[in-house]
Design a protein around this motif. Sequence first.
Motif, PDB file in Angstrom:
ATOM      1  N   ALA A  26      91.102   2.658 -19.590  1.00 35.17           N
ATOM      2  CA  ALA A  26      90.293   2.221 -18.386  1.00 35.17           C
ATOM      3  C   ALA A  26      90.166   0.791 -18.196  1.00 35.17           C
ATOM      4  CB  ALA A  26      88.906   2.877 -18.474  1.00 35.17           C
ATOM      5  N   TYR A  27      90.946  -0.130 -18.765  1.00 25.93           N
ATOM      6  CA  TYR A  27      91.108  -1.597 -18.722  1.00 25.93           C
ATOM      7  C   TYR A  27      92.395  -2.222 -18.362  1.00 25.93           C
ATOM      8  CZ  TYR A  27      93.271  -1.175 -23.376  1.00 25.93           C
ATOM      9  OH  TYR A  27      94.038  -0.885 -24.348  1.00 25.93           O
ATOM     10  N   LEU A  28      93.639  -1.303 -18.330  1.00 26.48           N
ATOM     11  CA  LEU A  28      94.775  -2.266 -17.974  1.00 26.48           C
ATOM     12  C   LEU A  28      94.860  -2.484 -16.413  1.00 26.48           C
ATOM     13  CD1 LEU A  28      97.106   0.050 -20.328  1.00 26.48           C
ATOM     14  CD2 LEU A  28      96.359  -2.406 -20.509  1.00 26.48           C
ATOM     15  N   THR A  29      94.202  -1.559 -15.517  1.00 25.11           N
ATOM     16  CA  THR A  29      94.012  -2.036 -14.411  1.00 25.11           C
ATOM     17  C   THR A  29      93.503  -3.529 -13.875  1.00 25.11           C
ATOM     18  OG1 THR A  29      93.812   0.313 -13.546  1.00 25.11           O
ATOM     19  CG2 THR A  29      93.306  -1.347 -11.897  1.00 25.11           C
ATOM     20  N   LEU A  30      92.545  -3.637 -14.649  1.00 27.71           N
ATOM     21  CA  LEU A  30      91.703  -5.118 -14.687  1.00 27.71           C
ATOM     22  C   LEU A  30      92.582  -6.180 -15.070  1.00 27.71           C
ATOM     23  CD1 LEU A  30      89.445  -6.915 -13.897  1.00 27.71           C
ATOM     24  CD2 LEU A  30      88.662  -6.443 -16.092  1.00 27.71           C
ATOM     25  N   ILE A  31      93.448  -5.819 -16.032  1.00 27.77           N
ATOM     26  CA  ILE A  31      94.298  -6.820 -16.768  1.00 27.77           C
ATOM     27  C   ILE A  31      95.339  -7.053 -15.839  1.00 27.77           C
ATOM     28  CG2 ILE A  31      96.052  -7.096 -18.625  1.00 27.77           C
ATOM     29  CD1 ILE A  31      94.039  -5.915 -20.495  1.00 27.77           C
ATOM     30  N   GLY A  32      95.984  -5.806 -15.243  1.00 24.36           N
ATOM     31  CA  GLY A  32      96.861  -5.894 -14.200  1.00 24.36           C
ATOM     32  C   GLY A  32      96.482  -6.944 -12.790  1.00 24.36           C
ATOM     33  N   LEU A  33      95.349  -6.745 -12.395  1.00 21.96           N
ATOM     34  CA  LEU A  33      94.960  -7.387 -11.314  1.00 21.96           C
ATOM     35  C   LEU A  33      95.019  -9.236 -11.580  1.00 21.96           C
ATOM     36  CD1 LEU A  33      92.283  -5.064 -10.056  1.00 21.96           C
ATOM     37  CD2 LEU A  33      94.668  -5.424  -8.725  1.00 21.96           C
ATOM     38  N   LEU A  34      94.375  -9.223 -12.902  1.00 22.94           N
ATOM     39  CA  LEU A  34      94.281 -10.517 -13.295  1.00 22.94           C
ATOM     40  C   LEU A  34      95.476 -11.218 -13.572  1.00 22.94           C
ATOM     41  CD1 LEU A  34      91.429 -10.281 -15.851  1.00 22.94           C
ATOM     42  CD2 LEU A  34      91.300 -11.300 -13.616  1.00 22.94           C
ATOM     43  N   VAL A  35      96.564 -10.628 -14.175  1.00 28.74           N
ATOM     44  CA  VAL A  35      97.744 -11.178 -14.297  1.00 28.74           C
ATOM     45  C   VAL A  35      98.537 -11.444 -12.863  1.00 28.74           C
ATOM     46  CG1 VAL A  35     100.297 -10.696 -15.058  1.00 28.74           C
ATOM     47  CG2 VAL A  35      98.348 -10.246 -16.538  1.00 28.74           C
ATOM     48  N   GLY A  36      98.364 -10.505 -11.802  1.00 27.43           N
ATOM     49  CA  GLY A  36      98.665 -10.526 -10.658  1.00 27.43           C
ATOM     50  C   GLY A  36      98.324 -11.535  -9.848  1.00 27.43           C
ATOM     51  N   ILE A  37      97.074 -11.941  -9.988  1.00 29.87           N
ATOM     52  CA  ILE A  37      96.422 -13.138  -9.152  1.00 29.87           C
ATOM     53  C   ILE A  37      96.650 -14.285 -10.020  1.00 29.87           C
ATOM     54  CG2 ILE A  37      94.029 -13.023 -10.223  1.00 29.87           C
ATOM     55  CD1 ILE A  37      94.840 -13.502  -6.385  1.00 29.87           C
ATOM     56  N   SER A  38      96.829 -14.383 -10.847  1.00 31.56           N
ATOM     57  CA  SER A  38      97.061 -15.468 -11.754  1.00 31.56           C
ATOM     58  C   SER A  38      98.708 -15.961 -11.481  1.00 31.56           C
ATOM     59  CB  SER A  38      97.165 -15.393 -13.413  1.00 31.56           C
ATOM     60  OG  SER A  38      95.653 -14.937 -13.721  1.00 31.56           O
ATOM     61  N   GLY A  39      99.578 -15.080 -11.654  1.00 31.06           N
ATOM     62  CA  GLY A  39     100.816 -15.264 -11.387  1.00 31.06           C
ATOM     63  C   GLY A  39     101.080 -15.836  -9.821  1.00 31.06           C
ATOM     64  N   ALA A  40     100.281 -15.152  -8.945  1.00 33.56           N
ATOM     65  CA  ALA A  40     100.452 -15.511  -7.412  1.00 33.56           C
ATOM     66  C   ALA A  40      99.972 -16.913  -7.393  1.00 33.56           C
ATOM     67  CB  ALA A  40      99.608 -14.237  -6.648  1.00 33.56           C
ATOM     68  N   ILE A  41      98.854 -17.417  -7.852  1.00 37.58           N
ATOM     69  CA  ILE A  41      98.276 -18.618  -7.722  1.00 37.58           C
ATOM     70  C   ILE A  41      99.286 -19.549  -8.136  1.00 37.58           C
ATOM     71  CG2 ILE A  41      96.459 -20.212  -8.494  1.00 37.58           C
ATOM     72  CD1 ILE A  41      94.580 -17.745  -8.134  1.00 37.58           C
ATOM     73  N   TYR A  42     100.049 -19.229  -9.354  1.00 41.41           N
ATOM     74  CA  TYR A  42     100.915 -20.203 -10.151  1.00 41.41           C
ATOM     75  C   TYR A  42     101.876 -20.295  -9.050  1.00 41.41           C
ATOM     76  CZ  TYR A  42     104.264 -22.160 -13.092  1.00 41.41           C
ATOM     77  OH  TYR A  42     105.258 -22.774 -13.757  1.00 41.41           O
ATOM     78  N   LEU A  43     102.723 -19.358  -8.409  1.00 41.58           N
ATOM     79  CA  LEU A  43     103.512 -19.404  -7.421  1.00 41.58           C
ATOM     80  C   LEU A  43     103.337 -20.309  -6.269  1.00 41.58           C
ATOM     81  CD1 LEU A  43     105.191 -15.968  -7.598  1.00 41.58           C
ATOM     82  CD2 LEU A  43     106.340 -17.936  -8.711  1.00 41.58           C
ATOM     83  N   VAL A  44     102.090 -19.802  -5.836  1.00 41.71           N
ATOM     84  CA  VAL A  44     101.710 -20.761  -4.705  1.00 41.71           C
ATOM     85  C   VAL A  44     101.466 -22.164  -5.013  1.00 41.71           C
ATOM     86  CG1 VAL A  44      99.691 -21.262  -3.184  1.00 41.71           C
ATOM     87  CG2 VAL A  44     100.400 -19.013  -3.250  1.00 41.71           C
ATOM     88  N   TRP A  45     101.288 -22.574  -6.316  1.00 37.41           N
ATOM     89  CA  TRP A  45     101.081 -24.070  -6.568  1.00 37.41           C
ATOM     90  C   TRP A  45     102.453 -24.594  -6.679  1.00 37.41           C
ATOM     91  CZ3 TRP A  45     102.588 -26.255 -11.440  1.00 37.41           C
ATOM     92  CH2 TRP A  45     102.464 -27.667 -11.488  1.00 37.41           C
ATOM     93  N   LEU A  46     103.286 -23.738  -7.421  1.00 35.82           N
ATOM     94  CA  LEU A  46     104.975 -24.097  -7.608  1.00 35.82           C
ATOM     95  C   LEU A  46     105.452 -24.621  -6.134  1.00 35.82           C
ATOM     96  CD1 LEU A  46     106.452 -22.035 -10.198  1.00 35.82           C
ATOM     97  CD2 LEU A  46     105.838 -24.359 -10.349  1.00 35.82           C
ATOM     98  N   ARG A  47     105.161 -23.712  -5.265  1.00 35.66           N
ATOM     99  CA  ARG A  47     105.935 -23.528  -3.956  1.00 35.66           C
ATOM    100  C   ARG A  47     105.005 -24.840  -2.877  1.00 35.66           C
ATOM    101  NH1 ARG A  47     107.568 -19.405   0.552  1.00 35.66           N
ATOM    102  NH2 ARG A  47     108.848 -20.942   1.721  1.00 35.66           N
ATOM    103  N   PHE A  48     103.753 -24.808  -2.760  1.00 31.41           N
ATOM    104  CA  PHE A  48     103.028 -25.572  -1.816  1.00 31.41           C
ATOM    105  C   PHE A  48     102.223 -26.713  -2.510  1.00 31.41           C
ATOM    106  CE2 PHE A  48     103.598 -21.148  -0.037  1.00 31.41           C
ATOM    107  CZ  PHE A  48     104.188 -21.512   1.135  1.00 31.41           C
ATOM    108  N   GLY A  49     101.863 -26.758  -3.671  1.00 37.58           N
ATOM    109  CA  GLY A  49     100.824 -27.311  -4.253  1.00 37.58           C
ATOM    110  C   GLY A  49     101.461 -29.035  -4.746  1.00 37.58           C
TER     111      GLY A  49
END
Length: 62
Positions: free
Chosen positions: A37-60
């Motif tokens: 019951a906890y892997l969905t939360l881990i997946g969401l955290l990995v997803g948002i962390s990776g997305a923020i990192y990609l945004v920072w790489l491209r635009f930041g």
Amino acid sequence: MSRGEENAMWSIFGYLLSGLLFWGGIGYGLDKWLGTAYLTLIGLLVGISGAIYLVWLRFGRQ
């Protein structure tokens, strides 16, 4: 708002949404498969962390 800024805003939105949906979906699928019951939360955290990192790489760093 200029056309370039609008395109950047939609790109950022797309990165964030796709990261959440993709990795959250993987976590959800693993939860159902493994009976946890906890892997969905881990997946969401990995997803948002990776997305923020990609945004920072491209635009930041400009």
